[in-house]
Design a protein around this motif. Structure first.
Motif, mmCIF file in Angstrom:
data_model
loop_
_atom_site.group_PDB
_atom_site.id
_atom_site.type_symbol
_atom_site.label_atom_id
_atom_site.label_comp_id
_atom_site.label_asym_id
_atom_site.label_seq_id
_atom_site.Cartn_x
_atom_site.Cartn_y
_atom_site.Cartn_z
ATOM 1 N N GLU A 1 0.841 -1.186 0.000
ATOM 2 C CA GLU A 1 0.000 0.000 0.000
ATOM 3 C C GLU A 1 0.883 1.245 0.000
ATOM 4 O O GLU A 1 1.985 1.239 0.563
ATOM 5 N N ASP A 2 0.400 2.298 -0.639
ATOM 6 C CA ASP A 2 1.147 3.554 -0.694
ATOM 7 C C ASP A 2 0.906 4.322 0.600
ATOM 8 O O ASP A 2 0.141 5.282 0.642
ATOM 9 N N THR A 3 1.562 3.876 1.665
ATOM 10 C CA THR A 3 1.443 4.527 2.962
ATOM 11 C C THR A 3 2.675 5.378 3.226
ATOM 12 O O THR A 3 3.723 5.215 2.596
ATOM 13 N N PHE A 4 2.553 6.264 4.194
ATOM 14 C CA PHE A 4 3.694 7.105 4.560
ATOM 15 C C PHE A 4 4.849 6.245 5.064
ATOM 16 O O PHE A 4 6.013 6.513 4.760
ATOM 17 N N GLU A 5 4.532 5.198 5.809
ATOM 18 C CA GLU A 5 5.573 4.317 6.338
ATOM 19 C C GLU A 5 6.329 3.628 5.211
ATOM 20 O O GLU A 5 7.564 3.524 5.253
ATOM 21 N N ASN A 6 5.610 3.166 4.191
ATOM 22 C CA ASN A 6 6.274 2.495 3.070
ATOM 23 C C ASN A 6 7.068 3.485 2.218
ATOM 24 O O ASN A 6 8.138 3.142 1.690
ATOM 25 N N ARG A 7 6.562 4.707 2.106
ATOM 26 C CA ARG A 7 7.336 5.732 1.400
ATOM 27 C C ARG A 7 8.653 5.984 2.128
ATOM 28 O O ARG A 7 9.715 6.120 1.498
ATOM 29 N N LYS B 1 1.328 0.311 -7.238
ATOM 30 C CA LYS B 1 1.535 0.929 -5.931
ATOM 31 C C LYS B 1 3.020 1.062 -5.604
ATOM 32 O O LYS B 1 3.432 2.008 -4.925
ATOM 33 N N ILE C 1 4.757 4.500 -4.543
ATOM 34 C CA ILE C 1 5.619 4.598 -3.360
ATOM 35 C C ILE C 1 6.968 5.182 -3.715
ATOM 36 O O ILE C 1 7.460 6.108 -3.052
ATOM 37 N N ASN D 1 6.888 8.877 -4.663
ATOM 38 C CA ASN D 1 6.784 9.709 -3.466
ATOM 39 C C ASN D 1 8.068 9.669 -2.646
ATOM 40 O O ASN D 1 8.487 10.684 -2.074
#
Length: 242
Positions: free
Chosen positions: A78-84, A119, A123, A126
């Motif tokens: 998922e394109d989450t802030f944590e993964n970014r 995704k 990621i 970003n």
């Protein structure tokens, strides 16, 4: 070490498919290269342990300097802030000149439009920005790569550039052959009426190569303008058509 090229792949074989020929050629030209896989491919054929072993063999064939895995969960990216931040951490760690990632604007579904493919592109796009922000909660010194280019571009999209990989085609397909659990798995027979996976990859490489007057090529897309101080550089290797 700082890398010249760092490719992100959603699954253990994707960066090899989309960038393997380019990475092998760049290594031959004296550049440093690496791959960060986003998942272990645990939902696919073969166990994570098998796939990581295949990865190591493919990396050896492509002569990669670095190969790492973020293990974000196959089919669960998922394109989450944590993964970014995790991807940005890889950019800060390896400090590449050029970042490569799967294109993010794909028709959703099986194949190119797999959840993890588009995704991962989101990621990394970003993360490419996040890595240079001083206040971002990302380990390592701030860093801005010079360019971000995308592979796995959808049919009908005109690439920004195509790289001639003809001299490194054999190494490229040998690296793909290393992923036996995916492309030569007896538990996953392919109907005789269908072309082999290798034939499909070769067909795409021939198609892109034909566009530039080469036998084999790999195509890439830039979504931001490129600063070209000398336009003659763009036509230096153009092959005049008969």
């Amino acid at each position: 070490m700082a890398l010249d090229f760092l490719a992100f792949g959603p699954h253990p074989d994707d960066a090899d498919i989309g960038c393997g020929g380019l990475l092998r050629k760049m290594k031959a030209l004296g550049y440093s290269t690496g791959v960060v896989d986003m998942t272990t491919g645990d939902m696919g054929w073969g166990s994570p342990e098998i796939r990581l072993g295949e990865n190591a063999e493919a990396a050896r064939i492509l002569k990669l300097d670095v190969r790492e895995n973020l293990d974000l969960g196959d089919c669960r990216i998922e394109d989450t802030f944590e993964n970014r931040c995790a991807a940005a951490g890889m950019i800060r760690k390896h400090r590449p000149q050029i970042v490569l990632a799967p294109y993010y604007n794909l028709p959703i579904g099986r194949g190119l439009g797999h959840n993890d493919h588009y995704k991962s592109g989101q990621i990394v796009a970003n993360a490419y920005n996040l890595a240079h922000l001083r206040k971002a909660p990302v380990p390592g010194e701030v860093y801005q790569a010079r360019a971000l280019f995308f592979y796995f571009i959808p049919p009908g999209t005109i690439p920004t550039f195509i790289v001639d990989i003809s001299d490194f085609f054999d190494d490229w397909v040998s690296a793909l052959d290393a992923h036996k659990s995916q492309f030569d798995n007896p538990d996953r027979p392919r109907p005789d009426r269908l072309p082999s996976v290798r034939d499909v990859f070769e067909s795409f490489a021939r198609y892109w190569g034909w566009q530039i007057g080469a036998k084999y090529g790999q195509a890439y897309l830039a979504t931001a303008p490129l600063n070209i101080p000398d336009p003659m550089v763009l036509v230096k290797h153009v092959v005049p058509r008969p």
